[in-house]
Scaffold this motif. Structure first.
Motif, mmCIF file in Angstrom:
data_model
loop_
_atom_site.group_PDB
_atom_site.id
_atom_site.type_symbol
_atom_site.label_atom_id
_atom_site.label_comp_id
_atom_site.label_asym_id
_atom_site.label_seq_id
_atom_site.Cartn_x
_atom_site.Cartn_y
_atom_site.Cartn_z
ATOM 1 N N LYS A 30 0.819 -1.215 0.000
ATOM 2 C CA LYS A 30 0.000 0.000 0.000
ATOM 3 C C LYS A 30 0.854 1.266 0.000
ATOM 4 O O LYS A 30 0.392 2.329 -0.420
ATOM 5 C CB LYS A 30 -0.937 0.011 1.206
ATOM 6 C CG LYS A 30 -2.007 -1.067 1.174
ATOM 7 C CD LYS A 30 -2.960 -0.915 -0.006
ATOM 8 C CE LYS A 30 -3.919 0.244 0.184
ATOM 9 N NZ LYS A 30 -4.935 0.316 -0.906
ATOM 10 N N THR A 31 2.101 1.169 0.476
ATOM 11 C CA THR A 31 2.974 2.347 0.461
ATOM 12 C C THR A 31 3.831 2.393 -0.802
ATOM 13 O O THR A 31 4.678 3.278 -0.934
ATOM 14 C CB THR A 31 3.895 2.373 1.699
ATOM 15 O OG1 THR A 31 4.674 1.176 1.741
ATOM 16 C CG2 THR A 31 3.079 2.503 2.978
ATOM 17 N N GLY A 32 3.622 1.437 -1.718
ATOM 18 C CA GLY A 32 4.297 1.485 -3.008
ATOM 19 C C GLY A 32 5.534 0.631 -3.131
ATOM 20 O O GLY A 32 6.156 0.599 -4.197
ATOM 21 N N ASN A 33 5.927 -0.087 -2.097
ATOM 22 C CA ASN A 33 7.133 -0.912 -2.151
ATOM 23 C C ASN A 33 6.745 -2.342 -2.528
ATOM 24 O O ASN A 33 6.706 -3.244 -1.686
ATOM 25 C CB ASN A 33 7.841 -0.875 -0.799
ATOM 26 C CG ASN A 33 9.272 -1.378 -0.890
ATOM 27 O OD1 ASN A 33 9.623 -2.092 -1.817
ATOM 28 N ND2 ASN A 33 10.079 -0.989 0.085
ATOM 29 N N VAL A 34 6.447 -2.555 -3.819
ATOM 30 C CA VAL A 34 5.930 -3.845 -4.285
ATOM 31 C C VAL A 34 6.989 -4.936 -4.176
ATOM 32 O O VAL A 34 6.699 -6.085 -3.833
ATOM 33 C CB VAL A 34 5.424 -3.727 -5.741
ATOM 34 C CG1 VAL A 34 4.870 -5.061 -6.244
ATOM 35 C CG2 VAL A 34 4.356 -2.640 -5.844
ATOM 36 N N SER A 35 8.234 -4.581 -4.460
ATOM 37 C CA SER A 35 9.310 -5.572 -4.420
ATOM 38 C C SER A 35 9.451 -6.186 -3.028
ATOM 39 O O SER A 35 9.563 -7.413 -2.878
ATOM 40 C CB SER A 35 10.625 -4.915 -4.843
ATOM 41 O OG SER A 35 11.684 -5.840 -4.768
ATOM 42 N N TYR A 36 9.421 -5.349 -1.995
ATOM 43 C CA TYR A 36 9.553 -5.855 -0.631
ATOM 44 C C TYR A 36 8.296 -6.612 -0.213
ATOM 45 O O TYR A 36 8.367 -7.615 0.509
ATOM 46 C CB TYR A 36 9.834 -4.697 0.331
ATOM 47 C CG TYR A 36 10.344 -5.132 1.688
ATOM 48 C CD1 TYR A 36 11.052 -6.324 1.851
ATOM 49 C CD2 TYR A 36 10.135 -4.352 2.807
ATOM 50 C CE1 TYR A 36 11.525 -6.716 3.088
ATOM 51 C CE2 TYR A 36 10.592 -4.736 4.060
ATOM 52 C CZ TYR A 36 11.284 -5.922 4.183
ATOM 53 O OH TYR A 36 11.742 -6.313 5.419
ATOM 54 N N ALA A 37 7.140 -6.155 -0.687
ATOM 55 C CA ALA A 37 5.894 -6.873 -0.404
ATOM 56 C C ALA A 37 5.956 -8.283 -0.973
ATOM 57 O O ALA A 37 5.512 -9.246 -0.327
ATOM 58 C CB ALA A 37 4.710 -6.119 -0.992
ATOM 59 N N LEU A 38 6.536 -8.415 -2.163
ATOM 60 C CA LEU A 38 6.690 -9.741 -2.780
ATOM 61 C C LEU A 38 7.645 -10.606 -1.966
ATOM 62 O O LEU A 38 7.366 -11.786 -1.704
ATOM 63 C CB LEU A 38 7.212 -9.583 -4.210
ATOM 64 C CG LEU A 38 7.563 -10.875 -4.957
ATOM 65 C CD1 LEU A 38 6.339 -11.779 -5.098
ATOM 66 C CD2 LEU A 38 8.171 -10.570 -6.331
ATOM 67 N N SER A 39 8.761 -10.034 -1.539
ATOM 68 C CA SER A 39 9.746 -10.788 -0.765
ATOM 69 C C SER A 39 9.148 -11.318 0.540
ATOM 70 O O SER A 39 9.344 -12.480 0.910
ATOM 71 C CB SER A 39 10.955 -9.896 -0.477
ATOM 72 O OG SER A 39 11.858 -10.535 0.392
ATOM 73 N N LEU A 40 8.396 -10.475 1.229
ATOM 74 C CA LEU A 40 7.774 -10.881 2.493
ATOM 75 C C LEU A 40 6.698 -11.940 2.263
ATOM 76 O O LEU A 40 6.558 -12.876 3.058
ATOM 77 C CB LEU A 40 7.168 -9.657 3.185
ATOM 78 C CG LEU A 40 8.163 -8.627 3.734
ATOM 79 C CD1 LEU A 40 7.449 -7.320 4.069
ATOM 80 C CD2 LEU A 40 8.883 -9.166 4.969
#
Length: 462
Positions: free
Chosen positions: A157-167
């Motif tokens: 939701k804050t725009g950090n899609v790459s880290y969201a994918l990693s988590l």
């Protein structure tokens, strides 16, 4: 209990952890006796609203005093200054928070769609859960999987899609059959292919704006100083004296008066009450304490910008309340008896308790204040009933100064000009209590009944 981290963990133990223990499989032995004992105490235990309020209080302290979440989690109250952490308060006992504690705070923010706070608290939760070796306690409400789930979506939701994918991929390692997370992973991978820039976009972590508070920066600056502004006292017209106001009752024992400001006119009366009187007033108020309200049109309602509990005290002339009224009248020269003065309001501020910038006088003709039919609030007399270890100052926003809590002292100011118009310079706030338990008593004095005590000026602009 003055430490908000200690208070938060106690409320959490009594609200959610104790409940989990009572109704867990481990409690099957002697279960009936345990549960009946719990049910007897249940009415006096914190509710879910109290626990969520405590979590919001910690986030409020984090914001207003610019505290580092990582330091709070370790039981320290620190602010980053020039890149290095500085203690703004050092508690005698440091209570670290657990991964489950941090998860609860982060979840409260997450459910409000406040991803600025949820990311910071859930990051700490994931770190602590990872470090615990996946040990789980029946008192816990959250798990590593829960924290990863909420943190991944917060980053998305804050725009950090790459880290969201990693988590999310880490979460699938623990829960490979989670269909919802599998769908999220597929969506994140698709987004990264379609918009590679989103892999490194991390500028979405911004503190939410306050729709109510338009003077937030000045308010927080004044709160962070936790006291008066040095430049404010360079005014040579400000002074201290022994004050009698021409009253025979004060001739033998004048009160120590400190003039804090001339515009608006604000004075502090030192040692206005005794320790015994302060304790008596708190004891009288405790049974009637209820969540404080604010004016909402012609009605009154609770609001997030005012977090406290309050009670109204009536009293006869011989009671302690009556004695206070007489003392206030001697100092101010005003008629403070109801209905010209409101009943004494006693207020208690708990974890992060505060009252954002506001006026004491009514600014709308539809205000419920006018139902008293005694005009607007002419003046405010506020008594400090307890000391506060840190925070809790009274900040005057437009006048650019703040007053620290002075135990047993009282602060007085005029809300209205002599022409009856509201004084815009009296915009003030009760800063959040960082450490301690803040009690104050308010006496609001109305226009009617003061015609000969505070006369109008010949100058209509005054």
């Amino acid at each position: 209990m003055a430490n908000p981290l200690v208070a938060f963990t106690l409320i959490k133990r009594l609200q959610s952890e104790w409940l989990n223990v009572v109704y867990s499989d481990e409690a099957m032995e002697n279960a009936q006796a345990l549960r009946s004992g719990y049910e007897e105490e249940e009415a006096g235990l914190p509710k879910l609203e109290d626990l969520q309020g405590a979590a919001k209080g910690l986030m409020r302290l984090q914001d207003v005093y610019a505290l580092q979440v990582g330091s709070l989690v370790r039981g320290r109250f620190q602010r980053a200054t020039d890149g290095s952490p500085i203690d703004i308060y050092r508690p005698t006992v440091s209570i670290p928070l657990s991964g489950d504690d941090c998860f609860l705070v982060g979840k409260v923010a997450y459910e409000q769609e406040d991803y600025y706070h949820s990311v910071q608290w859930l990051e700490e939760s994931v770190r602590l859960f990872r470090g615990s070796g996946r040990e789980w306690s029946p008192e816990n409400e959250g798990t590593l999987e829960d924290a990863l789930d909420h943190l991944a979506f917060s980053h998305f939701k804050t725009g950090n899609v790459s880290y969201a994918l990693s988590l999310s991929q880490e979460l699938l390692h623990h829960d490979p059959l989670n269909g919802r997370v599998l769908q999220n992973v597929e969506k994140y991978e698709k987004l990264l292919v379609e918009s590679p820039a989103s892999a490194i976009r991390g500028g979405g972590l911004r503190r939410p704006n306050s729709t109510y508070l338009r003077t937030r920066n000045m308010y927080e600056k004044l709160c962070q100083t936790q006291g008066s502004q040095p430049t404010h006292y360079e005014n040579p017209r400000l002074f201290c004296d022994y004050f009698t106001n021409g009253s025979p009752g004060l001739l033998l024992q004048p009160i120590r008066r400190e003039v804090l400001s001339l515009q608006p006119y604000v004075v502090l009366y030192h040692s206005f009450i005794t320790d015994t009187e302060a304790e008596d007033i708190k004891l009288l108020a405790q049974p009637g304490l209820r969540r404080s309200v604010v004016a909402a049109g012609e009605k009154q309602a609770t609001a997030e910008y005012r977090i406290s509990k309050s009670a109204w005290l009536k009293g006869s002339t011989r009671s302690i309340i009556g004695q206070l009224d007489q003392r206030i009248s001697m100092l101010t020269g005003l008629n403070v008896q109801p209905p010209y003065g409101e009943y004494l309001q006693v207020v208690n501020y708990g974890i992060g308790g505060h009252y954002e910038p506001h006026f004491d006088h009514a600014t709308s003709a539809s205000s419920p204040l006018f139902k008293l039919k005694t005009g607007n609030r002419l003046a405010t007399f506020m008594i400090y009933l307890s000391p506060v270890e840190a925070g809790g100052s009274t900040a005057f926003i437009h006048a650019n100064f703040s007053v620290p809590v002075v135990k047993n002292a009282a602060i007085f100011w005029w809300n209205l000009h002599r022409n009856g118009q509201g004084d815009g310079d009296t915009l003030h706030a009760g800063c959040p209590v960082l450490v301690g338990d803040k009690w104050v008593a308010n006496k609001w004095i109305h226009e009617h009944g003061q015609e000969f005590q505070r006369r109008c000026s010949l100058n209509p602009e005054e």
